[in-house]
Motif scaffolding. Structure first.
Motif, mmCIF file in Angstrom:
data_model
loop_
_atom_site.group_PDB
_atom_site.id
_atom_site.type_symbol
_atom_site.label_atom_id
_atom_site.label_comp_id
_atom_site.label_asym_id
_atom_site.label_seq_id
_atom_site.Cartn_x
_atom_site.Cartn_y
_atom_site.Cartn_z
ATOM 1 N N ILE A 222 0.881 -1.163 0.000
ATOM 2 C CA ILE A 222 0.000 0.000 0.000
ATOM 3 C C ILE A 222 0.923 1.219 0.000
ATOM 4 O O ILE A 222 1.696 1.429 0.940
ATOM 5 C CB ILE A 222 -0.983 0.004 1.201
ATOM 6 C CG1 ILE A 222 -1.911 1.220 1.154
ATOM 7 C CG2 ILE A 222 -0.278 -0.116 2.531
ATOM 8 C CD1 ILE A 222 -3.001 1.108 0.137
ATOM 9 N N ASN A 223 0.862 2.002 -1.073
ATOM 10 C CA ASN A 223 1.844 3.061 -1.287
ATOM 11 C C ASN A 223 1.178 4.429 -1.190
ATOM 12 O O ASN A 223 0.743 5.017 -2.189
ATOM 13 C CB ASN A 223 2.500 2.862 -2.659
ATOM 14 C CG ASN A 223 3.679 3.784 -2.913
ATOM 15 O OD1 ASN A 223 3.948 4.180 -4.038
ATOM 16 N ND2 ASN A 223 4.401 4.130 -1.861
ATOM 17 N N ARG A 224 1.060 4.927 0.058
ATOM 18 C CA ARG A 224 0.444 6.224 0.311
ATOM 19 C C ARG A 224 0.925 6.722 1.669
ATOM 20 O O ARG A 224 1.422 5.934 2.491
ATOM 21 C CB ARG A 224 -1.075 6.097 0.296
ATOM 22 C CG ARG A 224 -1.622 5.300 1.470
ATOM 23 C CD ARG A 224 -3.122 5.070 1.384
ATOM 24 N NE ARG A 224 -3.647 4.553 2.653
ATOM 25 C CZ ARG A 224 -4.870 4.059 2.803
ATOM 26 N NH1 ARG A 224 -5.700 4.020 1.772
ATOM 27 N NH2 ARG A 224 -5.280 3.627 3.987
ATOM 28 N N ARG B 129 6.336 7.697 -2.158
ATOM 29 C CA ARG B 129 5.862 7.223 -3.461
ATOM 30 C C ARG B 129 6.992 6.509 -4.187
ATOM 31 O O ARG B 129 8.109 7.030 -4.310
ATOM 32 C CB ARG B 129 5.328 8.365 -4.304
ATOM 33 C CG ARG B 129 4.678 7.873 -5.604
ATOM 34 C CD ARG B 129 3.877 8.955 -6.278
ATOM 35 N NE ARG B 129 3.241 8.473 -7.514
ATOM 36 C CZ ARG B 129 2.086 7.823 -7.565
ATOM 37 N NH1 ARG B 129 1.415 7.576 -6.450
ATOM 38 N NH2 ARG B 129 1.575 7.438 -8.714
ATOM 39 N N ARG C 210 0.882 -0.829 -10.677
ATOM 40 C CA ARG C 210 0.153 -0.039 -9.690
ATOM 41 C C ARG C 210 -1.335 -0.285 -9.872
ATOM 42 O O ARG C 210 -1.862 -0.189 -10.977
ATOM 43 C CB ARG C 210 0.477 1.448 -9.829
ATOM 44 C CG ARG C 210 -0.066 2.297 -8.679
ATOM 45 C CD ARG C 210 0.316 3.756 -8.843
ATOM 46 N NE ARG C 210 1.754 3.969 -8.743
ATOM 47 C CZ ARG C 210 2.408 4.115 -7.588
ATOM 48 N NH1 ARG C 210 1.741 4.055 -6.435
ATOM 49 N NH2 ARG C 210 3.711 4.316 -7.573
ATOM 50 N N GLU D 80 -4.076 2.548 -5.078
ATOM 51 C CA GLU D 80 -3.031 2.951 -4.143
ATOM 52 C C GLU D 80 -2.073 1.808 -3.819
ATOM 53 O O GLU D 80 -1.126 1.999 -3.065
ATOM 54 C CB GLU D 80 -3.661 3.465 -2.839
ATOM 55 C CG GLU D 80 -4.451 4.750 -3.014
ATOM 56 C CD GLU D 80 -5.027 5.246 -1.698
ATOM 57 O OE1 GLU D 80 -4.958 6.457 -1.444
ATOM 58 O OE2 GLU D 80 -5.556 4.404 -0.926
ATOM 59 N N GLU D 81 -2.310 0.666 -4.417
ATOM 60 C CA GLU D 81 -1.450 -0.487 -4.153
ATOM 61 C C GLU D 81 -0.466 -0.718 -5.292
ATOM 62 O O GLU D 81 -0.718 -0.361 -6.441
ATOM 63 C CB GLU D 81 -2.277 -1.760 -3.962
ATOM 64 C CG GLU D 81 -3.100 -1.793 -2.696
ATOM 65 C CD GLU D 81 -3.730 -3.162 -2.460
ATOM 66 O OE1 GLU D 81 -3.167 -4.174 -2.934
ATOM 67 O OE2 GLU D 81 -4.787 -3.216 -1.800
#
Length: 288
Positions: free
Chosen positions: A147-149, A166, A209, A212-213
């Motif tokens: 989870i990239n946030r 990010r 991507r 958001e994952e």
């Protein structure tokens, strides 16, 4: 039917067996392949251990209940670590030959006796006595979820790795290209890995991507201990501009664990599939 209570290794017998050893039951048996899904949160992984609840211990206890207390051993396609999940794990079980079984009976019976633990049997198929979940496998596949946030996940925190910064997917893909193919993966395996040969052939390693994952998928005939998590941890360094993609080649050539990147946490990893030729589940549809 009454609701089953959760199993624990303290509630059912523990039989110290090597889950990767080739074996046959000490009674006339019928061998069944099963495809399994499980949430590894709170479990010690696949293999039975002296302390903690394992997937293997739960599955064998469920099988033993179906067999009226007779011991049932299992062999898996690959052990998973504590906290790792599976959507397509495969194992085989040797049930007594005198049991009247069918695919839906094995699937539903095991799943019933596994309740309320987070383990379910998706499919079951009769196989020959020489078929092995481990040795008959032609490939294994894994998914790693990030989870990239900036904000941490309020839901699913035990099912993905939270990375705040990010990530640059172009750089990560450049690094991933250097891992595909046949290499000595000493720099990307656990120091305690027991495999005799560190050479493995990585068939694919893709990164995409999804909202958001970030999903990292990989497939190979077999993997070394912690190989996927170590590759992911290293690729995240590349995505955060802390490593140049070319450094992955340097790490491979070093053939030393100290040259590789960190180990990604277990909660983001899923064993998604195991391949066989022929596929024993092809004639057994998942839904009844």
């Amino acid at each position: 039917m009454t609701e089953q209570q959760p199993f624990s290794l303290e509630q059912s017998p523990v039989f110290p067996v090597d889950p990767h050893a080739a074996h046959e039951a000490d009674f006339p048996f019928q061998r069944w392949a099963v495809k399994i899904e499980y949430d590894g949160t709170g479990l010690v992984g696949w293999q039975k251990q002296n302390d903690g609840t394992s997937v293997q211990g739960l599955l064998e206890a469920a099988a033993m209940r179906m067999a009226n207390g007779r011991r049932i051993s299992s062999i898996t396609a690959g052990r998973t670590d504590a906290g790792v999940h599976a959507t397509g794990q495969v194992a085989h079980l040797d049930f007594p030959a005198d049991m009247n079984l069918a695919p839906h009976i094995v699937r539903d019976g095991l799943s019933y006796h596994l309740k309320p633990n987070p383990v379910a049997v998706l499919q079951a198929a009769r196989v020959t006595e020489k078929w092995s979940a481990r040795f008959s496998a032609t490939w294994r596949s894994y998914l790693y979820r990030i989870i990239n946030r900036p904000a941490p996940p309020a839901l699913g925190a035990t099912h993905m790795w939270h990375v705040r910064a990010r990530l640059n997917l172009d750089r990560m893909r450049q690094g991933a290209e250097r891992l595909v193919g046949t290499h000595d993966f000493t720099s990307f395996r656990a120091a305690a890995c027991q495999a005799r040969n560190p050479v493995r052939t990585l068939d694919s390693l893709t990164i995409e991507r999804v909202g958001e994952e970030i999903h990292i998928r990989t497939r190979a005939r077999s993997f070394l201990h912690h190989q996927v998590r170590n590759m992911v941890g290293t690729l995240v360094l590349v995505g955060r501009d802390r490593w140049e993609p070319e450094r992955i080649s340097t790490a491979l050539e070093a053939r030393s664990r100290t040259a590789g990147g960190p180990t990604a946490p277990p909660e983001g990893l899923y064993l998604t599939g195991v391949g066989y030729n022929p596929d024993p589940f092809s004639d057994d549809p998942p839904a009844a």
